[in-house]
Design an enzyme around this catalytic site. Structure first.
Site, mmCIF file in Angstrom:
data_model
loop_
_atom_site.group_PDB
_atom_site.id
_atom_site.type_symbol
_atom_site.label_atom_id
_atom_site.label_comp_id
_atom_site.label_asym_id
_atom_site.label_seq_id
_atom_site.Cartn_x
_atom_site.Cartn_y
_atom_site.Cartn_z
ATOM 1 N N LYS A 11 -16.094 -17.344 -18.317
ATOM 2 C CA LYS A 11 -14.689 -17.456 -17.916
ATOM 3 C C LYS A 11 -14.480 -18.576 -16.880
ATOM 4 C CE LYS A 11 -13.645 -12.600 -18.955
ATOM 5 N NZ LYS A 11 -13.011 -11.347 -18.438
ATOM 6 N N TYR A 51 -6.855 -11.407 -26.674
ATOM 7 C CA TYR A 51 -6.771 -10.171 -25.888
ATOM 8 C C TYR A 51 -5.639 -9.254 -26.356
ATOM 9 C CZ TYR A 51 -10.246 -11.532 -22.353
ATOM 10 O OH TYR A 51 -11.406 -11.837 -21.683
ATOM 11 N N ASN A 114 -13.949 -12.081 -13.509
ATOM 12 C CA ASN A 114 -15.253 -11.423 -13.562
ATOM 13 C C ASN A 114 -16.280 -12.146 -14.431
ATOM 14 O OD1 ASN A 114 -14.153 -10.782 -16.002
ATOM 15 N ND2 ASN A 114 -14.313 -8.560 -15.785
ATOM 16 N N HIS A 117 -16.868 -12.555 -20.610
ATOM 17 C CA HIS A 117 -16.406 -11.608 -21.622
ATOM 18 C C HIS A 117 -17.601 -11.267 -22.502
ATOM 19 C CE1 HIS A 117 -14.298 -9.789 -24.989
ATOM 20 N NE2 HIS A 117 -15.095 -10.506 -25.757
ATOM 21 N N GLU A 128 -14.233 -11.463 -33.179
ATOM 22 C CA GLU A 128 -14.130 -12.430 -32.074
ATOM 23 C C GLU A 128 -14.860 -13.737 -32.386
ATOM 24 O OE1 GLU A 128 -13.738 -9.014 -28.574
ATOM 25 O OE2 GLU A 128 -15.478 -10.342 -28.592
#
Ligand code: ADP
Ligand code: MG
Length: 142
Positions: A11, A51, A114, A117, A128
């Site tokens: 991320k 998402y 965070n 993913h 995905e």
């Protein structure tokens, strides 16, 4: 145990903190092969579509803003039990609850920012990976 593929995304907080290599090293040192990778800047539409299951959650807007705030590294990982292995290496969603030595414990800033993913099931992984990669961009080495 079955050989699986799973999707990891480094991320924006971690691409900007120069931790792409450190995070890839965690995967490679723990038996996961990198079988596809690309550096990308997600559009708002692409991030929202990815998402979509979280669309009704209160943090959805914040999540999409964050995921489009900087570049991401999209990574296909391959290995035995890769989906669960990746989730274990990532640690808990909130870094405050993540186990010592996990990617989120080492590099995450907050529950939102965070660091990574990871697909949460084999079915999600398939969807995905197809969302970001063409078939010929992913190697099969096992
Ligand atoms: P995970 O990434 O561990 O599978 P979820 O699928 O529940 O976690 O959530 C997707 C992402 O949404 C998280 O990784 C995090 O970036 C963000 N997120 C989750 N919960 C919160 C929250 N309470 N506040 C802000 N962002 C959150
Ligand atoms: Mg999730």
């Amino acid at each position: 145990m079955a050989i699986e593929k799973t999707l990891s995304i480094v991320k924006p907080n971690s691409t900007l903190d120069n931790n792409i290599g450190n995070i890839m090293a965690v995967f490679e040192k723990n038996g996961l092969r990198i079988s596809g990778a690309k550096f990308a800047r997600l559009s708002k539409e692409k991030a929202e579509g990815f998402y979509i299951e979280h669309k009704e959650r209160p943090f959805f807007g914040e999540l999409v803003n964050f995921m489009t705030s900087g570049p991401v590294m999209l990574i296909v990982l391959e290995g035995e039990n890769a989906v669960a292995k990746n989730r274990e290496l990532m640690g808990a969603t909130n870094p405050a609850n993540a186990a010592e030595g996990t990617i989120r414990k080492l590099y995450a800033k907050s529950v939102g920012e965070n660091s990574v993913h990871g697909s949460d099931s084999a079915t999600a992984a398939e969807r995905e990976i197809a969302y970001f990669f063409e078939r010929n961009e992913v190697m099969n080495r096992f």
